[in-house]
Enzyme design. Structure first.
Site, short mmCIF file in Angstrom:
data_model
loop_
_atom_site.label_atom_id
_atom_site.label_comp_id
_atom_site.label_asym_id
_atom_site.label_seq_id
_atom_site.Cartn_x
_atom_site.Cartn_y
_atom_site.Cartn_z
N ASP A 229 0.83 -1.22 0.00
CA ASP A 229 0.00 0.00 0.00
C ASP A 229 0.85 1.26 0.00
OD1 ASP A 229 -2.63 1.22 0.14
OD2 ASP A 229 -2.15 1.80 2.20
N HIS A 234 4.57 4.99 -2.89
CA HIS A 234 4.94 6.32 -2.38
C HIS A 234 6.35 6.37 -1.80
CE1 HIS A 234 0.78 6.87 -3.04
NE2 HIS A 234 0.34 6.44 -1.88
N LYS A 335 0.41 2.68 9.91
CA LYS A 335 -0.89 3.25 10.28
C LYS A 335 -0.95 3.36 11.80
CE LYS A 335 -2.73 2.45 6.07
NZ LYS A 335 -2.34 3.46 5.08
#
Ligand SMILES: NC(=O)C1=CN([C@@H]2O[C@H](COP(=O)(O)OP(=O)(O)OC[C@H]3O[C@@H](n4cnc5c(N)ncnc54)[C@H](OP(=O)(O)O)[C@@H]3O)[C@@H](O)[C@H]2O)C=CC1
Ligand SMILES: O=C1O[C@H](COP(=O)(O)O)[C@@H](O)[C@H](O)[C@H]1O
Length: 485
Positions: A229, A234, A335
């Site tokens: 993810d 990124h 997260k």
């Protein structure tokens, strides 16, 4: 130069469209950056009228912006550009609605804000309905695939309908002002660039920490995890912007060629090195910003009371090339961490000869590039303490460049505003090439295989912390520590 374009947005009623795409287009229009003739078609399979669609978008915009950032006149002008088209993307015969709406003298830009599993099918149905000309463009959201093999399938399917020069693969981090500013910092400042290699740099840290959890996306996220993810796209794109050689120019092909060299030079993390170089974590219940939050396994939509999906990754990576040989790149993303921070920290080596007391040298020069929040650059330096009592004592001082203060703008544009402008202008410099996608999947696949081979599980960490203690050990065993803002 922008040309007459029409935007056709697939998945127009989805989360990304509402939270990012329509607000970005509205801001561009309000700033006078969207040419008068640009039309926007929103495609979905809800049985609603054009007026209902426009009213829904207006409400979305009013919820997204404070009153100071939205006004009736620009809202009305923006909504006048909108057209709703009922299309079930799986039904080839329904693409005639798009064909009818297209104008022959305009460039069609198809924006696929849909699950990636639909990218190939939509491209083929667009081709089948005669909606693609030599200058039609397609914009693909991430993730492109789940691994190297599946990303090739998606890319092959899209490539059978669109030329590579018309395929715009989004990595929204490249749309962030501060990420582009890495190019300015490195290549417009000779002083910085001449100190940018293994003779001067001790190590590099890249952190992309989020306070949010998985935000109701369990069914997507549990199959994916933080490596796919965030790292595959990124974080590796940030690494490329930090590590690549100076491109010959700002042309898209020149920049992308340099980035892909870095991705291919990443040393694989294998079963033999994975324990030393990689940490996986998963959050348990805790507190974030003073609010209690549940653990990953108790998140909304959770389908199981056990999961081996990582919500945190810390890595020690090496780039096997002349400039970076021997310099560790510590990468960290998670997260439900203590605070939202995306930053790059360059720690310089100590001076070669010590004329000051030894203990004054600890991590003396650090360049901290804050991408979000509080965008800016900070240089930590040692300076003489002003004192008559001490002959020569040093203290750490900070040189600060705050982008928000210096930009003269009242706000920093959202990444999607910049990305829309570039795709309208037909410039791929902030989009990811197929070669880059494949090189980064190849590196991530090797790591995933190593985790699998070694049966590496996830280490728990409390929500609101900085990840599992193993992540601290990963860097501390090299006599370094993670930077804390
Ligand atoms: N949301 C985000 O912040 C981010 C999203 N992305 C990527 O963007 C893409 C979209 O994400 P997101 O907006 O969150 O996803 P959503 O599921 O919210 O939206 C996808 C939309 O596609 C529509 N759709 C699916 N199948 C069909 C079909 N056959 N015909 C018509 N419509 C269909 C869905 O409509 P219906 O409701 O009728 O099923 C839904 O509105 C994904 O690739 C995601 O990975 C990337 C980064 C961040
Ligand atoms: O693509 C994604 O990015 C967001 C983080 O983006 P940011 O701009 O807020 O830093 C992340 O939350 C999401 O899981 C991921 O899919």
């Amino acid at each position: 130069m922008s040309s007459a374009v029409d935007l056709i947005i697939f998945g127009t009623r989805g989360d990304l469209s509402r939270r990012k795409l329509f607000p970005a287009l509205y801001q561009l229009d309000r700033a006078g950056l969207l040419e008068d003739g640009v039309r926007i078609a929103g495609l979905a399979r809800d049985d609603i009228s054009n007026d209902e669609f426009a009213a829904d978008i207006e409400q979305t915009l009013r919820e997204a912006f404070s009153e100071a950032n939205i006004d009736d006149e620009s809202c009305e002008r923006f909504c006048a550009r909108l057209q709703y088209l009922y299309v079930d993307f799986a039904q080839p015969d329904q693409y005639s609605a798009i064909k009818q709406w297209l104008a022959s003298d305009r460039i069609a830009i198809y924006y696929l804000a849909t699950p990636p599993s639909l990218f190939g099918m939509i491209s083929e149905h667009l081709a089948g309905a005669g909606c693609i000309t030599h200058d039609s463009r397609i914009v693909l959201e991430k993730p492109i695939g789940h691994d190297l093999a599946s990303s090739r399938q998606v890319n092959d399917a899209v490539a059978s309908c669109f030329d590579e020069c018309n395929i715009y693969r989004i990595d929204h981090y490249l749309g962030k002002e501060t990420v582009q500013n890495l190019l300015a910092l490195r290549f417009a400042n000779r002083m910085i660039n001449s100190q940018w290699d293994n003779s001067c740099v001790d190590h590099v840290q890249i952190t992309a920490a989020e306070t949010v959890g998985i935000e109701g996306r369990w069914s997507y996220y549990d199959k994916v995890g933080q490596l796919r993810d965030m790292i595959q796209n990124h974080v590796l794109q940030l690494l490329c912007m930090v590590a690549m050689e100076p491109p010959n120019s700002l042309r898209a092909d020149e920049i992308r060629a340099e980035k892909v060299k870095i991705l291919r030079a990443l040393s694989p993390i294998t079963a033999a090195t994975v324990a030393e170089q990689a940490v996986r974590g998963q959050y348990t219940a805790g507190w974030v910003n003073g609010t209690p939050v549940v653990g990953y396994l108790d998140e909304e939509g959770s389908e199981s009371d056990s999961s081996n999906t990582e919500t945190f990754v810390a890595l020690k990576a090496y780039i096997d090339n002349w400039r970076w040989a021997g310099v560790p790149f510590y990468l960290r993303t998670g997260k439900r961490m203590e605070s939202k921070v995306t930053e790059v920290v360059i720690t310089y080596k100590d001076p070669p000869h010590a004329i000051f007391p030894e203990n004054e040298y600890v991590a003396c020069n650090r360049l901290i590039i804050r991408l979000q929040p509080n965008e800016g650059i900070e240089l930590e330096m040692l300076s003489k303490k002003q004192s008559l009592k001490e002959r020569m004592s040093l203290e750490k001082r900070h040189l600060n460049l705050d982008f928000f203060d210096s930009s003269g703008e009242s706000r920093i544009a959202d990444a999607y505003e910049r990305l829309f402008l570039e795709v309208i202008n037909g410039d791929q410099w902030l989009f990811v090439s197929r070669e880059e996608i494949e090189a980064s999947w190849s590196w991530c696949d090797a790591l995933l295989d190593a985790w699998k081979e070694k049966g590496v599980g996830v280490s728990g960490y409390s929500a609101g912390s900085w990840g599992p203690s193993k992540a601290e050990m990963l860097i501390e065993k090299d006599q370094c520590t993670w930077h804390r803002s």
